[in-house]
Design a protein around this motif. Structure first.
Motif, PDB file in Angstrom:
ATOM      1  N   PRO A  51      66.853  34.111  65.063  1.00  0.00           N
ATOM      2  CA  PRO A  51      66.370  32.815  64.681  1.00  0.00           C
ATOM      3  C   PRO A  51      65.693  31.644  66.007  1.00  0.00           C
ATOM      4  CG  PRO A  51      68.336  31.992  63.960  1.00  0.00           C
ATOM      5  CD  PRO A  51      68.769  33.538  64.197  1.00  0.00           C
TER       6      PRO A  51
ATOM      7  N   GLU B  46      64.487  29.243  66.047  1.00  0.00           N
ATOM      8  CA  GLU B  46      65.326  27.543  66.037  1.00  0.00           C
ATOM      9  C   GLU B  46      66.251  27.573  67.099  1.00  0.00           C
ATOM     10  OE1 GLU B  46      64.648  28.826  63.030  1.00  0.00           O
ATOM     11  OE2 GLU B  46      64.396  27.662  62.278  1.00  0.00           O
ATOM     12  N   LEU B  47      66.588  29.223  67.808  1.00  0.00           N
ATOM     13  CA  LEU B  47      67.825  29.184  68.842  1.00  0.00           C
ATOM     14  C   LEU B  47      67.197  29.413  69.963  1.00  0.00           C
ATOM     15  CD1 LEU B  47      70.737  29.881  68.927  1.00  0.00           C
ATOM     16  CD2 LEU B  47      70.311  32.470  69.334  1.00  0.00           C
ATOM     17  N   THR B  48      66.203  30.165  70.020  1.00  0.00           N
ATOM     18  CA  THR B  48      65.220  30.161  71.466  1.00  0.00           C
ATOM     19  C   THR B  48      64.694  28.254  71.549  1.00  0.00           C
ATOM     20  OG1 THR B  48      64.449  31.843  70.859  1.00  0.00           O
ATOM     21  CG2 THR B  48      63.509  30.591  72.789  1.00  0.00           C
TER      22      THR B  48
ATOM     23  N   VAL C 160      66.559  25.794  70.974  1.00  0.00           N
ATOM     24  CA  VAL C 160      67.018  24.784  71.326  1.00  0.00           C
ATOM     25  C   VAL C 160      67.890  24.715  72.466  1.00  0.00           C
ATOM     26  CG1 VAL C 160      68.297  24.094  69.422  1.00  0.00           C
ATOM     27  CG2 VAL C 160      69.123  26.029  69.937  1.00  0.00           C
ATOM     28  N   THR C 161      67.277  26.368  73.185  1.00  0.00           N
ATOM     29  CA  THR C 161      68.180  26.543  74.492  1.00  0.00           C
ATOM     30  C   THR C 161      66.434  26.020  75.343  1.00  0.00           C
ATOM     31  OG1 THR C 161      68.488  28.957  73.484  1.00  0.00           O
ATOM     32  CG2 THR C 161      68.754  28.442  75.601  1.00  0.00           C
TER      33      THR C 161
ATOM     34  N   LEU D 247      67.468  22.474  76.435  1.00  0.00           N
ATOM     35  CA  LEU D 247      68.617  22.504  77.374  1.00  0.00           C
ATOM     36  C   LEU D 247      68.203  22.752  78.366  1.00  0.00           C
ATOM     37  CD1 LEU D 247      71.511  24.482  75.123  1.00  0.00           C
ATOM     38  CD2 LEU D 247      70.990  21.038  74.971  1.00  0.00           C
TER      39      LEU D 247
ATOM     40  N   GLN E  23      66.149  32.342  81.507  1.00  0.00           N
ATOM     41  CA  GLN E  23      67.148  32.085  80.813  1.00  0.00           C
ATOM     42  C   GLN E  23      67.893  32.101  79.200  1.00  0.00           C
ATOM     43  OE1 GLN E  23      67.024  28.636  83.324  1.00  0.00           O
ATOM     44  NE2 GLN E  23      68.254  29.030  84.843  1.00  0.00           N
TER      45      GLN E  23
ATOM     46  N   LYS F 254      70.114  34.564  78.499  1.00  0.00           N
ATOM     47  CA  LYS F 254      71.676  33.759  78.646  1.00  0.00           C
ATOM     48  C   LYS F 254      72.168  34.257  77.113  1.00  0.00           C
ATOM     49  CE  LYS F 254      72.241  31.930  82.286  1.00  0.00           C
ATOM     50  NZ  LYS F 254      72.612  31.629  83.785  1.00  0.00           N
ATOM     51  N   VAL F 255      71.163  33.739  75.710  1.00  0.00           N
ATOM     52  CA  VAL F 255      71.146  33.367  74.343  1.00  0.00           C
ATOM     53  C   VAL F 255      70.835  34.229  73.716  1.00  0.00           C
ATOM     54  CG1 VAL F 255      71.186  31.648  72.867  1.00  0.00           C
ATOM     55  CG2 VAL F 255      71.612  31.248  75.257  1.00  0.00           C
TER      56      VAL F 255
ATOM     57  N   ARG G   4      72.575  37.867  73.719  1.00  0.00           N
ATOM     58  CA  ARG G   4      73.465  37.917  74.091  1.00  0.00           C
ATOM     59  C   ARG G   4      74.371  38.139  72.549  1.00  0.00           C
ATOM     60  NH1 ARG G   4      77.940  34.178  77.421  1.00  0.00           N
ATOM     61  NH2 ARG G   4      79.941  35.116  76.487  1.00  0.00           N
ATOM     62  N   LYS G   5      73.519  36.863  71.434  1.00  0.00           N
ATOM     63  CA  LYS G   5      73.372  37.826  70.562  1.00  0.00           C
ATOM     64  C   LYS G   5      72.788  38.888  69.686  1.00  0.00           C
ATOM     65  CE  LYS G   5      73.581  34.341  66.515  1.00  0.00           C
ATOM     66  NZ  LYS G   5      74.393  33.803  65.976  1.00  0.00           N
TER      67      LYS G   5
ATOM     68  N   LYS H 151      84.282  39.269  65.779  1.00  0.00           N
ATOM     69  CA  LYS H 151      84.960  38.860  65.543  1.00  0.00           C
ATOM     70  C   LYS H 151      85.871  37.699  66.678  1.00  0.00           C
ATOM     71  CE  LYS H 151      88.655  41.612  62.749  1.00  0.00           C
ATOM     72  NZ  LYS H 151      88.921  42.622  62.633  1.00  0.00           N
ATOM     73  N   ARG H 152      84.986  37.921  67.698  1.00  0.00           N
ATOM     74  CA  ARG H 152      85.181  37.256  69.084  1.00  0.00           C
ATOM     75  C   ARG H 152      84.174  36.782  69.186  1.00  0.00           C
ATOM     76  NH1 ARG H 152      83.588  38.435  74.726  1.00  0.00           N
ATOM     77  NH2 ARG H 152      82.726  40.259  73.798  1.00  0.00           N
ATOM     78  N   MET H 153      83.147  36.200  69.000  1.00  0.00           N
ATOM     79  CA  MET H 153      81.817  35.268  68.474  1.00  0.00           C
ATOM     80  C   MET H 153      81.500  34.568  67.881  1.00  0.00           C
ATOM     81  SD  MET H 153      80.217  36.626  71.259  1.00  0.00           S
ATOM     82  CE  MET H 153      78.731  36.066  71.918  1.00  0.00           C
TER      83      MET H 153
END
Lengths: 301, 251
Positions: free
Chosen positions: A182, A184-186, A188-189, A192, A198, A202-203, A206-207, A299-301
């Motif tokens: 989404p 939105e993830l970009t 909100v990052t 920040l 970046q 970083k996001v 990873r996603k 599972k880890r995320m």
């Protein structure tokens, strides 16, 4: 019995039958891989009675006339070619996918998408021909420049051709993956205080990682099984390739070059079936590995 | 009344659609300003323009001025990331970063160059306490943030936004995906936070606006129809459209 009851019975039966067909269809789909696997295994059983599996897989001696069927050079050739192909294809596909889904204007993607589909849909023999007329001489010249005297038919040429073939395939998957993240993830990052790069590094990456792993796994599966184009440029010499400019002899090429000929040689046909069985197992292995990694990762995320 | 954000002649087009029409409005500092209006009226777009997230879409044309303090952020030479950092953003649904709870809160700090582990740990704890999440997560800080409930995730996102020490909080229907209890938690938090922050919130829930707004901007079809202190807009609207909206004639 009146009409209503009859209709009811008819409907129930029809319902039951259609459901039955669906289950039958599903059963075929589920059973098919097992059936193929079992068929290959039964056919290769003859040779496994006389030679141990590890001897066949681990031996480099391929002399069908004297009854020696070492598959190691073929397996290794295939692995090398696939590795080279993935090493070339993945970074290119990844960078293109990131660019197309983040920086590029929407019209670029609208234009590029059909182009990728066309590339993905080209018959592999075309890539093969192109490999022979363009990639092989190119590799030969590079080798010459580096001081090797070779024909150009090599695992590097095969890897390059294969990379070009799987780039559209991997790219298509990656584009879908990046598009499903989404916006939105970009947003909100960025809010920040992250820069665009970046955010991606970083996001977003990873996603997308499970998807990237899965795309790589599927890419490897596809690359490993690709036959015609690779066969045309790999050189097909039964030898463990000692460098990237050396020829190799991938598993699928072994099958297609030899199956149907010389089957009067004892155990030859069984050895080829074993090769096919191996091919299937390796492709399956990469597929399962890719999926398993995704599950672990999620599972880890 | 101190003004935190001053919007002057703001026009915004997507392709050739006029999405925001000549917006002139002031948003008071340290108050909770609520933007209300029917869906599709441009509320969210206006909110995103404040943060220049509208830059992300190449199809958007924007003109006018948005002053934050003395600075027109649409025409500034300052680095855009610095400007965005002044504003925390809370989206419609929580979007936790794909990493642990701890790293979510520490993300903005780390990007801002803070690396000292002790300081990071203290800051993370502080902001998680600030949103009343600490007690619920203190034993599993290094678990993935996606394992939290939606309500917890949204509070985590708030903590993450606060951690970069913004002056302004932008919230786009922050409770629309939440259950009533989580909604209340966020609303209460906002009521406390406005002492230190300027909060701009988009909502389409009139109850929410009545309950927590200090100042209201009512938008319709890309225009600001009416704005003013909450009491006045909600109880004595001047414009016919506002009256109709408040009576529920259109949504």
């Amino acid at each position: 019995m009146n009409l209503k009851v009859l209709i009811k019975i008819f409907r129930k039966t029809r319902d039951y039958l259609t459901q039955g067909w669906m289950i039958a269809g599903l059963a075929i789909v589920i059973l098919l891989p097992f059936a193929i696997g079992a068929g290959l295994y039964i056919k290769s059983h003859n040779i496994l009675v006389q030679h141990s599996f590890w001897d066949l897989v681990g031996s480099t001696d391929w002399k069908p006339l004297s009854g020696k069927f070492g598959l190691y050079p073929f397996i290794l050739s295939s692995l090398w070619i696939t590795l080279i192909a993935i090493l070339i294809a993945l970074p290119i596909a990844l960078l293109s996918a990131i660019h197309l889904t983040t920086y590029a204007k929407p019209w670029v993607l609208r234009w590029v998408h059909p182009l990728i589909d066309i590339l993905a849909g080209l018959p592999s023999v075309i890539y093969g021909i192109w490999g022979v007329i363009a990639v092989v001489p190119f590799v030969q010249q590079i080798a010459e420049f580096m001081g090797y005297k070779v024909s150009g038919y090599s695992i590097l040429a095969a890897g390059i051709v294969l990379a070009i073939m799987i780039i559209p395939f991997i790219l298509n998957i990656l584009i879908e993956i990046f598009r499903s993240i989404p916006i939105e993830l970009t947003e909100v990052t960025l809010s920040l205080g992250a820069t665009r790069w970046q955010t991606i590094k970083k996001v977003i990456l990873r996603k997308a990682l499970p998807g990237i792993i899965s795309a790589t796994g599927l890419g490897i599966s596809r690359a490993f099984g690709e036959t015609i184009a690779v066969l045309m440029v790999a050189g097909n010499v039964v030898k463990i390739p000692s460098g990237i400019f050396q020829p190799g002899y991938p598993l699928p090429a072994l099958l297609i070059n030899n199956y149907g000929e010389m089957l009067s040689i004892p155990l030859y046909d069984s050895a080829l079936m074993l090769a096919a069985f191996m091919l299937m197992l390796i492709v399956l292995f990469f597929n399962v590995l890719g999926r398993y990694t995704i599950v672990r990762f999620e599972k880890r995320m | 009344m101190n003004t935190a954000i001053r919007i002057r002649n703001l026009n915004l087009y997507i392709h050739n659609h006029h999405i925001l029409k000549n917006i002139n409005v002031e948003i008071p500092a340290n108050k909770l300003t609520v933007i209300i209006g029917p869906s599709g009226c441009g509320k969210t777009t206006l909110l995103k323009a404040l943060n220049r997230l509208t830059d992300l879409s190449p199809d958007i044309d924007i003109s006018g001025q948005i002053f934050i303090g003395e600075e027109d952020i649409l025409h500034t030479n300052r680095d855009i990331t610095e400007i965005r950092k002044q504003m925390g953003l809370l989206a419609q649904r929580p979007f936790p970063l794909p990493m642990s709870i701890f790293k979510n809160v520490a993300f903005g700090l780390k990007i801002g160059g803070r690396r000292n582990k002790n300081i990071l740990a203290k800051r993370v704890e502080y902001y998680l306490k600030e949103v009343n999440l600490w007690d619920e997560v203190k034993d599993r800080l290094h678990q993935p943030a996606s394992r939290l409930s939606i309500g917890q995730q949204q509070r985590l996102c708030l903590a993450r936004g606060l951690a970069v020490d913004p002056k302004i909080i932008l919230a786009d229907e922050p409770t629309s995906a939440l259950d009533p209890i989580s909604t209340q938690a966020i609303e209460q938090k906002f009521a406390e936070l406005k002492k230190n922050y300027t909060i701009v919130m988009v909502t389409h829930i009139l109850r929410q606006a009545r309950q927590i707004a200090d100042y209201i901007i009512f938008m319709h079809m890309g225009e600001v129809v009416e704005h003013g202190p909450a009491e006045q807009v909600l109880n004595n609207p001047k414009e016919e459209k506002t009256k109709m909206y408040l009576q529920g004639v259109f949504y």
